[in-house]
Design a protein around this motif. Structure first.
Motif: not given
Length: 430
Positions: A137-140, A159-163, A292-296
């Motif tokens: 897994p390459g992105w965080g 588990d949060e995805v930033l705007s 955490t997750w990448s912003p999206n």
């Protein structure tokens, strides 16, 4: 599709003529890969194989992934038998690599390695590579807990995805630019761990810079333009390109004792699972940072599988033995050896878990779990992109022009798109 571009008839005739040689007392195999500092570790793994197979002699050598160097070495007869490489369609088209399907048919690898990793190794229905080196897994989004604490900011949840707007707001709150324009802290510095690469921003904005189905350049797509505008805004918040460069100085852009993130100069960085061991080597414990997750832009959980493959050259004189070596490296035992030395996951074979507890580190565990919970995982079943290097260079050139104020995002990306489309038009088979 695209036309053959790189190799000449001389190489093709060499490959055909050199496929079989008379047997010698010992079989000699050479492997080329990047990562010069890790060659001794790879050679140690080969020493284990040679102890069990005394008829084989293997040398693992460093060689940067230079297409021309590889081609010329094959033509001159000085090239390797096995290379650690990405899938390069133009080299496959010109006969550089051996299809592996007949070997894999009698191997446990097809069952051992997760099925969603194999499409990235295939071209026109044939398999050319085995996922085995520095893959995973390459992105965080990594965040420095101390920096967030000093700014009295809550850390993102796992588990949060930033705007995009929330990400920019954090960057602003975590950056400190004095009245004199001197930067003393940054929230995010795009070039750190190559966080400004076009593939990252494709993922943040759920868009592709190249339409590989229709042969269309999309660097000037509205979402790519929005990505460029966000990068420009990051630099504006951080005091401008020159001020940020002066702040960065000689700090390393890759996790180490002198890196921006480890020293707290930046509070966030975008990287993959591989950064975990580097951060710890740099002096950070797993309690010092989170992931955490990448912003999206759409609130999606996006992940990427990036990894290098082992490929056998078409002119290798001992292909069956070369495949046995590849099979050993990609096995659970081989991957466990590399993981214990480097914390690299490689092809993530199921048998890896028989040798080592890869879930012992909570940050590695987050990355592994993300492969199962992501809304979108790129780099797995994506079409191989023959325009990857050119797209990356054009995006980089545009990035420099935009962040230096030389051109607007529209100007820079329209010109980049024009040049990319010219190359696609010249190589695409209608």
């Amino acid at each position: 599709m695209f036309k053959k571009t790189l190799l000449i008839g001389l190489m093709l005739s060499f490959i055909v003529g050199a496929g079989v040689v008379q047997a010698t007392e010992k079989i000699h195999l050479t492997i080329w890969s990047d990562w010069s500092g890790n060659i001794p570790i790879f050679q140690e793994l080969m020493n284990i194989y040679m102890e069990r197979n005394p008829h084989v002699e293997i040398t693992w050598e460093w060689s940067f992934g230079d297409h021309d160097k590889l081609v010329m070495s094959v033509i001159s007869g000085t090239g390797p038998d096995i290379v650690c490489y990405g899938l390069v369609p133009e080299l496959i088209e010109d006969g550089m690599f051996e299809p592996l399907d007949k070997y894999l048919a009698n191997s446990v690898l097809m069952e051992d390695i997760p099925p969603n990793l194999w499409p990235k190794t295939q071209w026109k229905g044939q398999t050319y590579g085995v996922p085995a080196i520095e893959g995973g897994p390459g992105w965080g989004l990594f965040y420095n807990k101390d920096r967030f604490g000093r700014a009295a900011l809550p850390t993102p949840g796992p588990d949060e995805v930033l705007s995009i707007d929330d990400f920019l707001a954090l960057h602003a709150k975590l950056s400190n630019v004095g009245p004199d324009g001197v930067v003393t802290e940054l929230g995010f510095y795009p070039p750190e761990t190559n966080g400004h690469h076009y593939t990252r921003w494709e993922a943040f904005y759920n868009v592709k810079a190249v339409d590989l189905v229709n042969g269309k350049a999309q660097l000037d797509h509205p979402r790519m333009l929005a990505a460029a505008e966000t990068l420009m805004r990051i630099y504006e918040i951080g005091g401008g390109r020159q001020a940020m460069l002066e702040f960065v100085g000689s700090s390393s852009l890759w996790p180490s004792m002198q890196s921006l993130f480890v020293t707290g100069k930046t509070a966030m960085m975008h990287a993959g699972y591989w950064a975990v061991s580097s951060l710890e080597s740099g002096g950070m414990s797993v309690d010092d940072y989170g992931v955490t997750w990448s912003p999206n832009i759409d609130g999606l959980k996006v992940q990427n599988y990036s990894g290098w493959q082992l490929l056998i050259l078409s002119n290798c004189a001992h292909k069956e033995e070369a495949f046995k070596v590849v099979e050993f490296i990609a096995s659970g035992e081989g991957q466990a050896y590399i993981f214990e030395k480097l914390s690299w996951l490689g092809g993530m074979p199921r048998s890896l878990f028989d040798y080592v507890d890869v879930y012992a580190n909570p940050q590695i565990a987050w990355f592994l779990n993300s492969m199962f919970t992501a809304d979108n995982t790129s780099g797995v079943a994506d079409l191989p992109n023959p325009y990857y290097n050119l797209t990356a260079q054009l995006w980089q050139d545009a990035f420099l022009k935009i962040t230096s104020g030389e051109q607007s995002p529209v100007q820079a990306l329209q010109e980049a798109n024009r040049l990319l489309q010219l190359e696609i038009d010249a190589t695409w088979e209608k």
